[in-house]
Design a protein around this motif. Structure first.
Motif, PDB file in Angstrom:
ATOM      1  N   GLU A  49      49.112   2.046  -0.137  1.00 50.89           N
ATOM      2  CA  GLU A  49      47.775   2.389   0.333  1.00 50.89           C
ATOM      3  C   GLU A  49      47.123   1.139   0.901  1.00 50.89           C
ATOM      4  O   GLU A  49      46.943   0.138   0.196  1.00 50.89           O
ATOM      5  CB  GLU A  49      46.905   2.957  -0.792  1.00 50.89           C
ATOM      6  N   LEU A  50      46.772   1.170   2.186  1.00 51.61           N
ATOM      7  CA  LEU A  50      46.087   0.062   2.835  1.00 51.61           C
ATOM      8  C   LEU A  50      44.594   0.133   2.511  1.00 51.61           C
ATOM      9  O   LEU A  50      44.037   1.222   2.407  1.00 51.61           O
ATOM     10  CB  LEU A  50      46.304   0.114   4.345  1.00 51.61           C
ATOM     11  N   GLU A  51      43.948  -1.030   2.381  1.00 53.66           N
ATOM     12  CA  GLU A  51      42.556  -1.049   1.972  1.00 53.66           C
ATOM     13  C   GLU A  51      41.701  -1.849   2.969  1.00 53.66           C
ATOM     14  O   GLU A  51      41.431  -3.042   2.778  1.00 53.66           O
ATOM     15  CB  GLU A  51      42.437  -1.654   0.564  1.00 53.66           C
ATOM     16  N   PRO A  52      41.268  -1.196   4.072  1.00 56.65           N
ATOM     17  CA  PRO A  52      40.497  -1.903   5.096  1.00 56.65           C
ATOM     18  C   PRO A  52      39.116  -2.345   4.630  1.00 56.65           C
ATOM     19  O   PRO A  52      38.513  -3.218   5.260  1.00 56.65           O
ATOM     20  CB  PRO A  52      40.385  -0.870   6.228  1.00 56.65           C
ATOM     21  N   ARG A  53      38.598  -1.793   3.546  1.00 59.13           N
ATOM     22  CA  ARG A  53      37.297  -2.239   3.052  1.00 59.13           C
ATOM     23  C   ARG A  53      37.373  -3.661   2.499  1.00 59.13           C
ATOM     24  O   ARG A  53      36.360  -4.355   2.428  1.00 59.13           O
ATOM     25  CB  ARG A  53      36.788  -1.280   1.961  1.00 59.13           C
ATOM     26  N   MET A  54      38.571  -4.093   2.121  1.00 60.54           N
ATOM     27  CA  MET A  54      38.757  -5.428   1.571  1.00 60.54           C
ATOM     28  C   MET A  54      39.251  -6.419   2.611  1.00 60.54           C
ATOM     29  O   MET A  54      38.872  -7.593   2.574  1.00 60.54           O
ATOM     30  CB  MET A  54      39.758  -5.370   0.409  1.00 60.54           C
ATOM     31  N   ALA A  55      40.129  -5.976   3.494  1.00 60.45           N
ATOM     32  CA  ALA A  55      40.782  -6.891   4.434  1.00 60.45           C
ATOM     33  C   ALA A  55      41.013  -6.184   5.764  1.00 60.45           C
ATOM     34  O   ALA A  55      42.147  -5.867   6.127  1.00 60.45           O
ATOM     35  CB  ALA A  55      42.108  -7.383   3.848  1.00 60.45           C
ATOM     36  N   PRO A  56      39.957  -5.924   6.540  1.00 56.85           N
ATOM     37  CA  PRO A  56      40.100  -5.121   7.757  1.00 56.85           C
ATOM     38  C   PRO A  56      41.037  -5.727   8.799  1.00 56.85           C
ATOM     39  O   PRO A  56      41.793  -5.000   9.439  1.00 56.85           O
ATOM     40  CB  PRO A  56      38.668  -5.008   8.285  1.00 56.85           C
ATOM     41  N   ARG A  57      41.003  -7.040   8.985  1.00 61.42           N
ATOM     42  CA  ARG A  57      41.859  -7.654  10.008  1.00 61.42           C
ATOM     43  C   ARG A  57      43.333  -7.599   9.603  1.00 61.42           C
ATOM     44  O   ARG A  57      44.205  -7.329  10.435  1.00 61.42           O
ATOM     45  CB  ARG A  57      41.432  -9.106  10.255  1.00 61.42           C
ATOM     46  N   SER A  58      43.612  -7.848   8.338  1.00 64.45           N
ATOM     47  CA  SER A  58      44.996  -7.798   7.861  1.00 64.45           C
ATOM     48  C   SER A  58      45.543  -6.379   7.907  1.00 64.45           C
ATOM     49  O   SER A  58      46.701  -6.163   8.297  1.00 64.45           O
ATOM     50  CB  SER A  58      45.074  -8.358   6.436  1.00 64.45           C
ATOM     51  N   GLY A 105      42.053 -16.078   6.823  1.00 67.81           N
ATOM     52  CA  GLY A 105      42.183 -15.544   5.476  1.00 67.81           C
ATOM     53  C   GLY A 105      41.039 -14.608   5.125  1.00 67.81           C
ATOM     54  O   GLY A 105      39.893 -14.825   5.515  1.00 67.81           O
ATOM     55  N   GLU A 106      41.364 -13.549   4.395  1.00 67.52           N
ATOM     56  CA  GLU A 106      40.368 -12.602   3.888  1.00 67.52           C
ATOM     57  C   GLU A 106      40.481 -12.608   2.362  1.00 67.52           C
ATOM     58  O   GLU A 106      40.845 -11.622   1.741  1.00 67.52           O
ATOM     59  CB  GLU A 106      40.602 -11.212   4.472  1.00 67.52           C
ATOM     60  N   PHE A 107      40.175 -13.755   1.784  1.00 65.88           N
ATOM     61  CA  PHE A 107      40.406 -13.973   0.362  1.00 65.88           C
ATOM     62  C   PHE A 107      39.315 -13.348  -0.509  1.00 65.88           C
ATOM     63  O   PHE A 107      39.556 -13.017  -1.658  1.00 65.88           O
ATOM     64  CB  PHE A 107      40.492 -15.469   0.073  1.00 65.88           C
ATOM     65  N   THR A 193      45.463 -13.165   0.864  1.00 71.81           N
ATOM     66  CA  THR A 193      44.724 -11.951   1.208  1.00 71.81           C
ATOM     67  C   THR A 193      45.409 -10.710   0.633  1.00 71.81           C
ATOM     68  O   THR A 193      46.526 -10.370   1.053  1.00 71.81           O
ATOM     69  CB  THR A 193      44.626 -11.794   2.736  1.00 71.81           C
ATOM     70  N   PRO A 194      44.784  -9.994  -0.308  1.00 71.83           N
ATOM     71  CA  PRO A 194      45.300  -8.699  -0.735  1.00 71.83           C
ATOM     72  C   PRO A 194      44.807  -7.618   0.230  1.00 71.83           C
ATOM     73  O   PRO A 194      43.632  -7.607   0.594  1.00 71.83           O
ATOM     74  CB  PRO A 194      44.692  -8.525  -2.131  1.00 71.83           C
ATOM     75  N   PHE A 195      45.706  -6.735   0.665  1.00 65.06           N
ATOM     76  CA  PHE A 195      45.292  -5.722   1.657  1.00 65.06           C
ATOM     77  C   PHE A 195      45.677  -4.312   1.268  1.00 65.06           C
ATOM     78  O   PHE A 195      45.500  -3.381   2.049  1.00 65.06           O
ATOM     79  CB  PHE A 195      45.872  -6.059   3.036  1.00 65.06           C
ATOM     80  N   GLY A 196      46.176  -4.098   0.068  1.00 63.17           N
ATOM     81  CA  GLY A 196      46.526  -2.759  -0.363  1.00 63.17           C
ATOM     82  C   GLY A 196      47.314  -2.790  -1.658  1.00 63.17           C
ATOM     83  O   GLY A 196      47.413  -3.825  -2.326  1.00 63.17           O
TER      84      GLY A 196
END
Length: 279
Positions: A49-58, A105-107, A193-196
Motif C-alpha cells: 500500500e503506497l502512502e502519498p499523504r506521507m511521501a507524495p514525491r516518492s 528526502g521526505e523524512f 523516506t517511508p512511502f508505504g
C-alpha cells in the motif's frame, strides 16, 4: 521536531472492541488501485500500500517507474534477514538508478486532521498510531491550533513491512531503489523516506534469497521482480482488490496482539489485517 524511536514505545491498553468475527462493512477500507503496488516474483506476489499523504514525491516516482515497466526483471540485490530486502537498481549492484532526477528526502511530514490518523496511544514524546497501514509518531492534535498551517509534525517508523526509499550518503539522493523491511530498525527513522507498507506477501519478502553477511547483504544469485505495476495499470481481470481492517476491527486486532506480546508489545507489532480478492 525530534521524535523518539519506535521500539522504545510500548502501547497502553486499548478500549474493548468487538471480536474479529463480528466485523461490519464500516470496519474495512479498500485500497485505491493507484495506491496498490503489485510486485510479482518467482516466490509469489507482494502487495504494497503506497502512502502519498506521507511521501507524495516518492510515491509518484515509484508509480511512474512501475507503470513504465522499469522495475520488471530487476534484482533483489541486497537482502539481509530480519532487516530488509532492497531492489530497484537496473545495474543490480546498488549503484544505479533511473534517468529521472534524484528526490529530496521526505523524512518527516505535516499531518492535518484529514490525514486519517488512528491514534493508538499517547506518550510524552507524541502520539503513536497509523496513517493507512504505516506506523507513525506525531505531535498531538492540539499542536495544530498553534501552527500556521493547522497541521502537526509526523514521522513514519521503520517497522516490519514498511517500504522505504534507498539512497546514497547524501539525504536528497533517492531515485529508483527501494527496500521492504523484514525487521524493525529505529536508526532509519528520520533518515530515510517511508512511502508505504506491505499489506500481503510478507512471507514472500522473507523467502527472498539472502545475501552474504561478509558482503553486506549482496546476493550472488538474487530473486527478481518479474513484474511490478500499480493495480490501476493492470488489466481489470488481473487487478487485485485489497481491503484493510480499520475502526473497531483494527482496534480488536491491536488488543489481541498486545495481550499476546505483553510488556514487549510496541507499535511495530501492529499489522492491520488485510484481505485480497481477485488478481
Amino acid at each position: 521536531m525530534k521524535f523518539v524511536t519506535a521500539a522504545a514505545l510500548s502501547l497502553s491498553l486499548l478500549a474493548a472492541a468487538p471480536a474479529l468475527s463480528q466485523t461490519a462493512p464500516a470496519d474495512w477500507r479498500t485500497i485505491a488501485p493507484e495506491n496498490l503496488l503489485v510486485i510479482d516474483t518467482a516466490k509469489g506476489r507482494i502487495l504494497v500500500e503506497l502512502e502519498p499523504r506521507m511521501a507524495p514525491r516518492s510515491v509518484e516516482r515509484v508509480r511512474t517507474l512501475a507503470d513504465q515497466g522499469f522495475y520488471d526483471g530487476l534484482k533483489f540485490h541486497r537482502v539481509i534477514p530480519d532487516f530488509m530486502a532492497q531492489t530497484g537498481d537496473p545495474m543490480g549492484t546498488g549503484q544505479g538508478g533511473s534517468d529521472l532526477p534524484d528526490l529530496a528526502g521526505e523524512f518527516e511530514f505535516r499531518r492535518g486532521r484529514d490525514a486519517g490518523f488512528l491514534t493508538v496511544t499517547a506518550t510524552p514524546q507524541g502520539q503513536l498510531g497509523l496513517i493507512g497501514s504505516v506506523p507513525v509518531i506525531t505531535q498531538p492534535d492540539a499542536q495544530m491550533m498553534v501552527t500556521a498551517d493547522f497541521k502537526a509534525g509526523a514521522q513514519g517508523l521503520f517497522c516490519p513491512g514498511v517500504a522505504g526509499m534507498a539512497r546514497a550518503n547524501t539525504p536528497d539522493s533517492a531515485n529508483s531503489q527501494f527496500f521492504l523491511m523484514t525487521g524493525s530498525q529505529d536508526d532509519l527513522n528520520g533518515r530515510y523516506t517511508p512511502f508505504g507498507r506491505v499489506v500481503a506477501g510478507m512471507d514472500v519478502v522473507r523467502a527472498l534469497k539472502a545475501g552474504s553477511e561478509a558482503l553486506n547483504g549482496q546476493v550472488a544469485d538474487p530473486d527478481v521482480m518479474t513484474r511490478a505495476r500499480t493495480a490501476a495499470a493492470l488489466p481489470e481481470r488481473e487487478r487485485p482488490t485489497v481491503r484493510v481492517a480499520t475502526g473497531a476491527h483494527l482496534r480488536a486486532e491491536v488488543e489481541r496482539v498486545r495481550a499476546s506480546r505483553g510488556a514487549a508489545f510496541t507499535i511495530c507489532d501492529v499489522q492491520p489485517p488485510a484481505e485480497v480478492v481477485g488478481g
